[in-house]
Design a protein around this motif. Structure first.
Motif, PDB file in Angstrom:
ATOM      1  N   ASP A  15     -17.334 -11.684  44.259  1.00 36.82           N
ATOM      2  CA  ASP A  15     -16.320 -12.731  44.275  1.00 36.82           C
ATOM      3  C   ASP A  15     -16.823 -14.067  43.740  1.00 36.82           C
ATOM      4  O   ASP A  15     -16.037 -14.870  43.227  1.00 36.82           O
ATOM      5  CB  ASP A  15     -15.778 -12.927  45.696  1.00 36.82           C
ATOM      6  CG  ASP A  15     -14.872 -11.780  46.119  1.00 36.82           C
ATOM      7  OD1 ASP A  15     -14.436 -11.024  45.242  1.00 36.82           O
ATOM      8  OD2 ASP A  15     -14.598 -11.644  47.328  1.00 36.82           O
ATOM      9  N   ASP A  16     -18.127 -14.335  43.871  1.00 42.42           N
ATOM     10  CA  ASP A  16     -18.629 -15.630  43.428  1.00 42.42           C
ATOM     11  C   ASP A  16     -18.585 -15.791  41.913  1.00 42.42           C
ATOM     12  O   ASP A  16     -18.766 -16.903  41.401  1.00 42.42           O
ATOM     13  CB  ASP A  16     -20.051 -15.862  43.949  1.00 42.42           C
ATOM     14  CG  ASP A  16     -21.011 -14.747  43.537  1.00 42.42           C
ATOM     15  OD1 ASP A  16     -20.567 -13.817  42.834  1.00 42.42           O
ATOM     16  OD2 ASP A  16     -22.189 -14.818  43.928  1.00 42.42           O
ATOM     17  N   SER A  17     -18.326 -14.693  41.179  1.00 41.95           N
ATOM     18  CA  SER A  17     -18.206 -14.761  39.723  1.00 41.95           C
ATOM     19  C   SER A  17     -16.764 -14.728  39.249  1.00 41.95           C
ATOM     20  O   SER A  17     -16.506 -14.798  38.040  1.00 41.95           O
ATOM     21  CB  SER A  17     -18.967 -13.592  39.078  1.00 41.95           C
ATOM     22  OG  SER A  17     -20.323 -13.593  39.426  1.00 41.95           O
ATOM     23  N   LEU A  18     -15.831 -14.617  40.190  1.00 39.08           N
ATOM     24  CA  LEU A  18     -14.428 -14.443  39.826  1.00 39.08           C
ATOM     25  C   LEU A  18     -13.563 -15.518  40.451  1.00 39.08           C
ATOM     26  O   LEU A  18     -13.874 -16.038  41.527  1.00 39.08           O
ATOM     27  CB  LEU A  18     -13.933 -13.062  40.270  1.00 39.08           C
ATOM     28  CG  LEU A  18     -14.684 -11.855  39.699  1.00 39.08           C
ATOM     29  CD1 LEU A  18     -14.309 -10.591  40.450  1.00 39.08           C
ATOM     30  CD2 LEU A  18     -14.394 -11.698  38.210  1.00 39.08           C
ATOM     31  N   GLN A  19     -12.463 -15.824  39.793  1.00 38.02           N
ATOM     32  CA  GLN A  19     -11.509 -16.777  40.342  1.00 38.02           C
ATOM     33  C   GLN A  19     -10.103 -16.442  39.864  1.00 38.02           C
ATOM     34  O   GLN A  19      -9.926 -15.759  38.856  1.00 38.02           O
ATOM     35  CB  GLN A  19     -11.860 -18.207  39.925  1.00 38.02           C
ATOM     36  CG  GLN A  19     -11.745 -18.476  38.435  1.00 38.02           C
ATOM     37  CD  GLN A  19     -12.103 -19.912  38.065  1.00 38.02           C
ATOM     38  OE1 GLN A  19     -12.773 -20.613  38.820  1.00 38.02           O
ATOM     39  NE2 GLN A  19     -11.680 -20.354  36.894  1.00 38.02           N
ATOM     40  N   GLY A  20      -9.121 -16.923  40.622  1.00 38.90           N
ATOM     41  CA  GLY A  20      -7.722 -16.732  40.220  1.00 38.90           C
ATOM     42  C   GLY A  20      -7.247 -15.306  40.319  1.00 38.90           C
ATOM     43  O   GLY A  20      -6.597 -14.797  39.394  1.00 38.90           O
ATOM     44  N   PHE A  21      -7.526 -14.623  41.423  1.00 32.07           N
ATOM     45  CA  PHE A  21      -7.060 -13.246  41.584  1.00 32.07           C
ATOM     46  C   PHE A  21      -5.530 -13.197  41.564  1.00 32.07           C
ATOM     47  O   PHE A  21      -4.869 -13.968  42.255  1.00 32.07           O
ATOM     48  CB  PHE A  21      -7.562 -12.654  42.899  1.00 32.07           C
ATOM     49  CG  PHE A  21      -9.028 -12.336  42.902  1.00 32.07           C
ATOM     50  CD1 PHE A  21      -9.956 -13.265  43.325  1.00 32.07           C
ATOM     51  CD2 PHE A  21      -9.485 -11.094  42.469  1.00 32.07           C
ATOM     52  CE1 PHE A  21     -11.311 -12.976  43.327  1.00 32.07           C
ATOM     53  CE2 PHE A  21     -10.834 -10.790  42.470  1.00 32.07           C
ATOM     54  CZ  PHE A  21     -11.754 -11.743  42.895  1.00 32.07           C
TER      55      PHE A  21
END
Length: 430
Positions: A15-21
């Protein structure tokens, strides 16, 4: 590229590499989310895989096979996902990180066009799908798809076809065996399953199983329809082993050069005898020769389809239908802007005609509760504006405009209408 690089294990993405699910759909194996990878600076698709035993070992093992690259017509697996979709209260979930395909699936394209694509694009799709499947079957060991169908072929911004969900049917079946349960949907889609899979409990999938599915997929691309549409599943399950196949009378072999050869290939792919079906290497040799005859028309076909997909009016006006009451003979005031084409399922109107593109579509059946918005103008030919989900009885005058997922519209001059805004529907990415 050396062997070590080719067989490297997929990276774990958290999750720390992703945003805006953003949830964009549900597939046969779990939910699908779109997110932005902050390190790669690109949108990715997160396919969550649901397994009854809760184990991630089979996912990691099979994803390592799926991670093998080398074909531009096979969906790229970028890594394994482990996270909580950015919400700490959610349980830890796992899945696959895949490239995001902005133009959805072949299934979605056929629905949007309300029929088949232009011939050059259709022939190119047939060839690209064959190339992707040939690549999977040439791996050592061969990787079977087991659920090849239009919704499992995705399209990028240039409408290049890429195969997805390959190998997932085997993973799902293995996991369901661990829990002592069986889900029929996980073993493939009925209309695209070979007869041997429906007539024997001892059925063992083979390369010929995928070839059969490819034959039915070719029929869907050529006609723009879903096979056995409207037939009950029990009848389909019974009749396919007896030799029934999708309706060939819907295809006019004289429509374009090379179509007869593709239909001949299609029929050989769905042969009752699995031993008589061609290999994908044989298939691509046929589709390549056909595609060469239509090479000059591909650019125009892609441009026309992209224009239709993007829309030359606001893409939020998803479905508009106008019908005039016969009693009104005077022309109403002009509607500002051009009216968008409707997006709906594939047409059921007999032989496919590609002379004019894009084709008109049938109206959508709404999925939301009925609401009615009504406004009359002072000009001859009153307008009644209302949602498609409600039909009023009795005689009415004027023009009826039915629409769904509308953000705004203007009728005539200085008129306005209040519309309830709904979330925009997106193409599924699988």
């Amino acid at each position: 590229m050396d062997a070590g690089q080719f067989c490297r294990r997929p990276e774990v993405v958290c999750d720390d590499s992703l945003q805006g699910f953003l949830k964009i759909g549900c597939g046969g194996f779990g939910e699908i989310y779109r997110a932005k990878h902050t390190g790669w600076v690109m949108d990715v698709a997160i396919k969550l895989l649901l397994y009854k035993d809760g184990s991630t070992s089979s996912i990691q093992r099979e994803a390592a096979l799926m991670f093998q690259g080398g074909s531009p017509y096979v969906m790229q697996i970028l890594g394994l996902y482990e996270g909580r979709l950015g919400e700490s209260r959610l349980p830890l979930q796992c899945g696959l990180v895949m490239e995001f395909m902005a133009k959805g699936s072949v299934s979605g394209l056929l629905q949007t066009l309300a029929g088949p694509p232009p011939w050059p694009l259709g022939f190119r799709m047939a060839h690209q799908i064959g190339l992707g499947m040939n690549f999977l079957h040439q791996l050592s060991p061969p990787l079977l798809h087991l659920d090849l169908k239009p919704s499992n072929v995705l399209l990028n911004d240039s409408l290049v076809a890429k195969i997805t969900d390959f190998g997932l049917s085997r993973m799902a079946l293995s996991a369901s065996r661990c829990s002592g349960e069986r889900d029929e949907d996980e073993g493939g889609t009925l209309s695209y399953m070979p007869p041997e899979a429906l007539q024997s409990v001892n059925y063992k999938p083979s390369k010929a199983s995928d070839v059969y599915s490819y034959g039915v997929l070719l029929w869907s691309i050529i006609t723009g329809k879903e096979p056995y549409s409207g037939a009950v599943s029990s009848l389909v399950r019974f009749r396919i082993p007896l030799g029934d196949r999708p309706d060939l009378t819907l295809i006019d072999l004289s429509e374009t050069e090379g179509l007869e050869g593709l239909v001949e290939l299609m029929r050989s792919c769905w042969d009752q005898d699995a031993q008589r079906r061609p290999s994908f290497l044989d298939c691509v040799n046929v589709t390549e020769r056909i595609l060469e005859k239509h090479q000059r028309g591909i650019s125009d076909a892609v441009r026309d389809v992209l224009k239709h997909l993007d829309g030359d009016v606001c893409s939020s006006l998803r479905s508009v239908q106008i019908s005039r009451n016969p009693q009104n003979r005077e022309r109403p005031q002009d509607v500002t802007g051009s009216l968008p084409k409707q997006e709906t399922g594939a047409s059921d109107s007999g032989t496919v005609n590609r002379d004019s593109f894009p084709r008109p579509a049938a109206p959508l059946t709404p999925l939301t509760p009925p609401r009615t918005t009504q406004r009359q103008t002072s000009t001859p030919g009153n307008f009644v504006v209302k949602e498609r989900s409600r039909r009023e009885s009795g005689n009415s005058t004027g023009v009826h405009i039915s629409m769904s997922n509308v953000l705004g519209v203007q009728i005539g001059n200085n008129n306005c209408m209040s519309v309830i805004q709904r979330s925009r529907q997106r193409h599924q990415t699988k």
